[in-house]
Design a protein around this motif. Structure first.
Motif, PDB file in Angstrom:
ATOM      1  N   ARG B  64       0.722  -1.079   0.061  1.00  0.00           N
ATOM      2  CA  ARG B  64      -0.055  -0.044  -0.054  1.00  0.00           C
ATOM      3  C   ARG B  64       0.898   1.258   0.162  1.00  0.00           C
ATOM      4  N   ASP B  65       1.941   1.367   0.996  1.00  0.00           N
ATOM      5  CA  ASP B  65       2.522   2.420   0.980  1.00  0.00           C
ATOM      6  C   ASP B  65       3.555   2.780  -0.208  1.00  0.00           C
ATOM      7  N   GLY B  66       4.147   1.662  -0.750  1.00  0.00           N
ATOM      8  CA  GLY B  66       4.885   1.437  -1.870  1.00  0.00           C
ATOM      9  C   GLY B  66       4.189   2.134  -3.019  1.00  0.00           C
ATOM     10  N   LEU B  67       3.109   1.808  -3.300  1.00  0.00           N
ATOM     11  CA  LEU B  67       2.270   2.098  -4.219  1.00  0.00           C
ATOM     12  C   LEU B  67       2.105   3.683  -4.095  1.00  0.00           C
ATOM     13  N   SER B  68       1.815   4.115  -2.972  1.00  0.00           N
ATOM     14  CA  SER B  68       1.696   5.648  -2.698  1.00  0.00           C
ATOM     15  C   SER B  68       2.863   6.548  -2.891  1.00  0.00           C
ATOM     16  N   ILE B  69       4.045   5.831  -2.776  1.00  0.00           N
ATOM     17  CA  ILE B  69       5.296   6.489  -2.977  1.00  0.00           C
ATOM     18  C   ILE B  69       5.429   6.488  -4.340  1.00  0.00           C
ATOM     19  N   LEU B  70       5.239   5.479  -5.167  1.00  0.00           N
ATOM     20  CA  LEU B  70       5.374   5.413  -6.646  1.00  0.00           C
ATOM     21  C   LEU B  70       4.145   6.536  -7.365  1.00  0.00           C
ATOM     22  N   PHE B  71       2.995   6.710  -6.599  1.00  0.00           N
ATOM     23  CA  PHE B  71       2.239   7.316  -7.330  1.00  0.00           C
ATOM     24  C   PHE B  71       2.518   8.847  -6.956  1.00  0.00           C
ATOM     25  N   SER B  72       2.752   9.183  -5.837  1.00  0.00           N
ATOM     26  CA  SER B  72       3.361  10.727  -5.523  1.00  0.00           C
ATOM     27  C   SER B  72       4.565  11.117  -6.221  1.00  0.00           C
ATOM     28  N   ALA B  73       5.489  10.151  -6.605  1.00  0.00           N
ATOM     29  CA  ALA B  73       6.568  10.686  -7.455  1.00  0.00           C
ATOM     30  C   ALA B  73       5.972  10.873  -9.105  1.00  0.00           C
ATOM     31  N   LEU B  74       5.046   9.713  -9.308  1.00  0.00           N
ATOM     32  CA  LEU B  74       4.315  10.041 -10.665  1.00  0.00           C
ATOM     33  C   LEU B  74       3.804  11.329 -10.644  1.00  0.00           C
ATOM     34  N   ILE B  75       2.844  11.751  -9.691  1.00  0.00           N
ATOM     35  CA  ILE B  75       2.135  12.857  -9.804  1.00  0.00           C
ATOM     36  C   ILE B  75       2.995  14.282  -9.837  1.00  0.00           C
ATOM     37  N   TYR B  76       4.022  14.268  -8.809  1.00  0.00           N
ATOM     38  CA  TYR B  76       4.915  15.264  -8.989  1.00  0.00           C
ATOM     39  C   TYR B  76       5.610  15.352 -10.245  1.00  0.00           C
ATOM     40  N   VAL B  77       6.163  14.088 -10.840  1.00  0.00           N
ATOM     41  CA  VAL B  77       6.835  14.550 -12.083  1.00  0.00           C
ATOM     42  C   VAL B  77       5.696  15.250 -13.140  1.00  0.00           C
ATOM     43  N   GLY B  78       4.544  14.724 -13.099  1.00  0.00           N
ATOM     44  CA  GLY B  78       3.406  15.452 -13.932  1.00  0.00           C
ATOM     45  C   GLY B  78       3.148  16.948 -13.725  1.00  0.00           C
ATOM     46  N   TYR B  79       3.340  17.374 -12.349  1.00  0.00           N
ATOM     47  CA  TYR B  79       3.308  18.587 -11.988  1.00  0.00           C
ATOM     48  C   TYR B  79       4.504  19.209 -12.692  1.00  0.00           C
ATOM     49  N   GLY B  80       5.774  18.695 -12.267  1.00  0.00           N
ATOM     50  CA  GLY B  80       6.886  19.091 -12.717  1.00  0.00           C
ATOM     51  C   GLY B  80       7.194  19.430 -14.227  1.00  0.00           C
ATOM     52  N   MET B  81       6.382  18.448 -15.241  1.00  0.00           N
ATOM     53  CA  MET B  81       6.362  18.895 -16.534  1.00  0.00           C
ATOM     54  C   MET B  81       5.447  20.252 -16.856  1.00  0.00           C
ATOM     55  N   ILE B  82       4.425  20.335 -16.135  1.00  0.00           N
ATOM     56  CA  ILE B  82       3.628  21.497 -16.237  1.00  0.00           C
ATOM     57  C   ILE B  82       4.421  22.641 -15.867  1.00  0.00           C
ATOM     58  N   LEU B  83       4.919  22.629 -14.614  1.00  0.00           N
ATOM     59  CA  LEU B  83       5.573  23.631 -14.154  1.00  0.00           C
ATOM     60  C   LEU B  83       6.884  24.368 -14.923  1.00  0.00           C
ATOM     61  N   VAL B  84       7.720  23.214 -15.375  1.00  0.00           N
ATOM     62  CA  VAL B  84       8.856  23.588 -16.161  1.00  0.00           C
ATOM     63  C   VAL B  84       8.379  23.989 -17.512  1.00  0.00           C
ATOM     64  N   ALA B  85       7.447  23.666 -18.141  1.00  0.00           N
ATOM     65  CA  ALA B  85       6.929  23.985 -19.333  1.00  0.00           C
ATOM     66  C   ALA B  85       6.714  25.591 -19.187  1.00  0.00           C
ATOM     67  N   CYS B  86       5.944  25.979 -18.081  1.00  0.00           N
ATOM     68  CA  CYS B  86       5.531  27.442 -17.955  1.00  0.00           C
ATOM     69  C   CYS B  86       6.867  28.265 -17.477  1.00  0.00           C
ATOM     70  N   MET B  87       7.834  27.526 -16.891  1.00  0.00           N
ATOM     71  CA  MET B  87       9.164  28.243 -16.836  1.00  0.00           C
ATOM     72  C   MET B  87       9.976  28.451 -18.068  1.00  0.00           C
ATOM     73  N   ALA B  88       9.771  27.458 -18.793  1.00  0.00           N
ATOM     74  CA  ALA B  88      10.579  27.380 -20.258  1.00  0.00           C
ATOM     75  C   ALA B  88       9.986  28.619 -20.945  1.00  0.00           C
ATOM     76  N   PHE B  89       8.561  28.637 -20.782  1.00  0.00           N
ATOM     77  CA  PHE B  89       7.795  29.600 -21.646  1.00  0.00           C
ATOM     78  C   PHE B  89       8.348  30.873 -21.242  1.00  0.00           C
ATOM     79  N   ALA B  90       8.289  31.347 -20.060  1.00  0.00           N
ATOM     80  CA  ALA B  90       8.691  32.715 -19.421  1.00  0.00           C
ATOM     81  C   ALA B  90      10.023  32.963 -19.589  1.00  0.00           C
ATOM     82  N   ALA B  91      11.034  31.859 -19.497  1.00  0.00           N
ATOM     83  CA  ALA B  91      12.375  32.066 -19.693  1.00  0.00           C
ATOM     84  C   ALA B  91      12.575  32.569 -21.213  1.00  0.00           C
ATOM     85  N   MET B  92      11.807  32.241 -22.125  1.00  0.00           N
ATOM     86  CA  MET B  92      11.962  32.336 -23.698  1.00  0.00           C
ATOM     87  C   MET B  92      11.617  33.937 -23.775  1.00  0.00           C
ATOM     88  N   ARG B  93      10.513  34.191 -22.946  1.00  0.00           N
ATOM     89  CA  ARG B  93      10.053  35.520 -23.140  1.00  0.00           C
ATOM     90  C   ARG B  93      10.823  36.610 -22.174  1.00  0.00           C
TER      91      ARG B  93
END
Lengths: 54, 226
Positions: B64-93
């Motif tokens: 149960r807790d192993g799956l929680s660790i896995l899904f937590s990492a997955l969700i924050y990788v997803g958040y990371g993709m969105i956040l870095v995409a926004c950062m990259a767009f801002a950096a370009m501007r």
């Protein structure tokens, strides 16, 4: 200068959109899809992350 | 460019996800397990004699807790993709992106994704009464989109038209109102539900601050080496 900036935006906007869509896909899959197996596996994290769960 | 976003998001998201998982397991999971005793009927609110506020809870569950660790990492990788995409767009501007500024980005992300929805739809402890899941998910996505747009307008907008629109976007989801249940039937004591919501928000803030910091750090490093 502004024309140059605009064409840069047009040609390089794809990576941002692609990354954004992948990120949204991951968050949807891990956090929101209600399929039983996914829901049960991600249950505790969904609650702890503040997603609507049940 | 895509490679740079992907690398920064993967490193930052995975590390932040592990930190989020550690904080959740230490601070949120015990509250969740406690609530489940009420949800499952092993403990009852207003029982005589009153249920102990400090019952014995199950320990670490590898699956149960192993799956929680896995899904937590997955969700924050997803958040990371969105956040870095926004950062990259801002950096370009022309925006500067580094670890220190990344923390501000991360806290903004926390506000958009955790805090703003929580104002009208607080993190739910298992067992609480809630409205239809589909309606709540639609409201959640709408609130996140409106709040993120508002924060971008505050951060990058110039002048009152942008800031005024931001204020309206921040208020709108809560004026419209989140879907709430018709009747309250949750068996979990309010003390546990309140602690759960507070702990969920606290760990979210910590994890997002780390996500922003690392995203800024890796983005700057990737940019320097490119």
């Amino acid at each position: 200068m502004s024309t140059l900036a605009q064409s840069t935006v047009a040609t390089t906007v794809l990576p941002f959109v692609a990354a954004m869509l992948i990120g949204l896909g991951i968050v949807t899959l891990a956090g929101h899809v209600q399929a039983a197996a996914l829901h049960d596996a991600a249950h505790d994290v969904r609650h702890a992350t503040g997603f609507p769960c049940h | 460019m895509f490679q740079k976003i992907l690398t920064s998001a993967l490193f930052a998201g995975f590390c932040a996800g592990l930190i989020a998982a550690a904080l959740q397991l230490a601070f949120v999971q015990p509250v969740l397990l406690h609530a489940e005793l009420y949800e499952g009927g092993e403990l009852a609110h207003f029982a005589t004699p009153p249920a102990s506020a400090d019952p014995e809870l199950p320990g670490f569950d590898p699956v149960r807790d192993g799956l929680s660790i896995l899904f937590s990492a997955l969700i924050y990788v997803g958040y990371g993709m969105i956040l870095v995409a926004c950062m990259a767009f801002a950096a370009m501007r022309g925006a500067q992106i580094d670890a220190r500024r990344g923390i501000v980005w991360g806290i903004a992300g926390f506000v958009a994704v955790h805090f703003a929805p929580a104002v009208s739809l607080p993190p739910e402890v298992p067992g609480v009464a809630a409205a239809d899941i589909g309606a709540r998910q639609i409201w959640w996505w709408g609130t996140v989109a409106a709040s993120a747009t508002a924060l971008a307008l505050i951060g990058f907008g110039k002048g009152w038209p942008a800031w005024g629109a931001a204020i309206l976007l921040l208020l709108a989801p809560h004026v419209i109102g989140a879907p709430h249940p018709d009747a309250f039937a949750g068996p979990v004591p309010p003390e546990i539900a309140a602690l759960f919501a507070a702990r969920a928000l606290g760990t979210g803030l910590a994890a997002w601050a780390v996500l922003g910091l690392l995203a800024g750090y890796f983005w700057q490093r990737e940019s320097a080496s490119a």
